[in-house]
Design an enzyme around this catalytic site. Structure first.
Site, mmCIF file in Angstrom:
data_model
loop_
_atom_site.group_PDB
_atom_site.id
_atom_site.type_symbol
_atom_site.label_atom_id
_atom_site.label_comp_id
_atom_site.label_asym_id
_atom_site.label_seq_id
_atom_site.Cartn_x
_atom_site.Cartn_y
_atom_site.Cartn_z
ATOM 1 N N PHE A 138 0.835 -1.204 0.000
ATOM 2 C CA PHE A 138 0.000 0.000 0.000
ATOM 3 C C PHE A 138 0.870 1.254 0.000
ATOM 4 C CE2 PHE A 138 -2.222 3.405 2.206
ATOM 5 C CZ PHE A 138 -3.467 3.423 1.595
ATOM 6 N N CYS A 139 1.862 1.298 0.895
ATOM 7 C CA CYS A 139 2.720 2.475 1.002
ATOM 8 C C CYS A 139 3.686 2.585 -0.176
ATOM 9 C CB CYS A 139 3.492 2.448 2.320
ATOM 10 S SG CYS A 139 2.435 2.555 3.790
ATOM 11 N N VAL A 140 4.152 1.454 -0.691
ATOM 12 C CA VAL A 140 5.018 1.481 -1.867
ATOM 13 C C VAL A 140 4.281 2.127 -3.035
ATOM 14 C CG1 VAL A 140 6.154 0.061 -3.623
ATOM 15 C CG2 VAL A 140 6.486 -0.447 -1.198
ATOM 16 N N HIS A 191 3.687 6.028 -2.467
ATOM 17 C CA HIS A 191 4.832 6.931 -2.620
ATOM 18 C C HIS A 191 5.469 6.837 -3.999
ATOM 19 C CE1 HIS A 191 4.460 8.626 1.314
ATOM 20 N NE2 HIS A 191 4.041 7.430 1.664
#
Length: 327
Positions: free
Chosen positions: A81-83, A86
């Protein structure tokens, strides 16, 4: 997309959650899933937002450099999700090749970015600007909470796996991402605590202190908290080996009644992506108590990383070349 908890509605305007949502909307234009996921514990929500805002968004370093750090930490922590988020943000900054290269596990072409990425993934000490250190620590927390409480996909139907979709999403957010922020605005939402020495004089300091205060682990006994911190140290806040031996060993030292909550905290610290409905159901509590417990586990890992990377520690290495703050 949120798992295990019922979030505070995104249109809420009252209370602490409503105040945080109002700031998030003003800064981003929308309230993301990470913030709604932790909203049942408003003090965790406020401190999470404050640390993210004052380090990643409002700090004086180049935003692109901090996005490299955030993405590097997220790759190391295996947070899809964070990959994706960003990578989208780097597209929005106009760094299309850079975002996709890091997401694929490649080394950036720009030496400064390559050095920052190495630092973010290896967790070694370096004399970097406070907002860059704060960004790394913020994402060690955010990755764990997102992996525990939010699904893997940033966009519906897995569309975020497409570089073309990520580029289009980044283009839509470009103006918002490039906007300059006034430091310190989020500090009105959090209690003032004792800032760590590495962040004195920066809004990152009180934001970090607020997150530390919100993640106390009060649901666990002192012994259980020690078990969690010892396990984090043993595995260097990294991924544990396959199987359950790493988990069952520490739990065996505790009374049966303490094991379900401690198990959740251990998973939040070291393998949040392994948390299932079964572990959550074994410790039936309110959504707020669950968020606070997971926050304790996540922050136990953050504190371990803090000891390794903060510049006030003995034996600090010099900063990567050209990684200093920009005007």
């Amino acid at each position: 997309m949120t798992r295990f908890v019922t979030p505070v509605g995104k249109n809420v305007r009252t209370g602490l959650a409503g105040q945080v949502y109002a700031q998030v909307k003003a800064e981003f234009g929308f309230v993301g899933e990470l913030f709604t996921a932790v909203s049942p514990a408003p003090e965790v929500l406020a401190a999470t937002w404050a640390l993210l805002r004052e380090s990643l968004l409002a700090g004086p370093s180049r935003r692109t450099d901090k996005e490299v750090i955030a993405l590097g930490v997220s790759v190391a922590n295996r947070c899809p999700f964070c990959v994706d988020a960003h990578t989208v943000f780097l597209h929005g900054m106009g760094e299309h090749a850079l975002g996709e290269a890091i997401a694929r596990g490649e080394r950036p072409a720009e030496p400064r970015h390559a050095l920052l990425l190495d630092w973010a993934r290896r967790e070694r000490a370096a004399d970097l600007p406070v907002d860059q250190v704060g960004t790394a620590l913020a994402f060690h927390f955010v990755n764990r909470m997102a992996s525990a409480l939010v699904g893997e996909n940033l966009l519906p139907w897995g569309m975020d796996s497409s570089p073309f979709v990520r580029r289009a999403a980044g283009r839509a957010m470009s103006r918002t991402l490039r906007r300059r922020r006034v430091p310190g605005l989020s500090l009105t939402l959090i209690p003032r605590g004792c800032a760590p020495s590495w962040a004195e004089g920066s809004p990152v300091g009180p934001a970090y202190a607020a997150l530390r205060a919100a993640a106390t682990g009060e649901a666990l006994s002192r012994t259980a908290r020690q078990v969690v911190r010892a396990a984090v140290g043993e595995h260097d806040a990294g991924h544990p080996p396959p199987g359950n031996r790493w988990l069952e060993g520490p739990l065996a030292a505790l009374p049966e009644r303490e094991r379900p909550a401690t198990r959740l905290a251990l998973l939040a610290a070291l393998a949040p992506y392994l948390i299932t409905e079964r572990e959550v159901a074994a410790w039936p509590v309110t959504d707020a108590e669950l968020v606070r417990l997971l926050a304790f586990g996540a922050f136990a890992a953050v504190e371990h990383v803090e000891r390794a990377i903060t510049p006030s520690r003995p034996g600090t290495a010099p900063a990567p070349s050209n990684a200093t703050a920009s005007p």
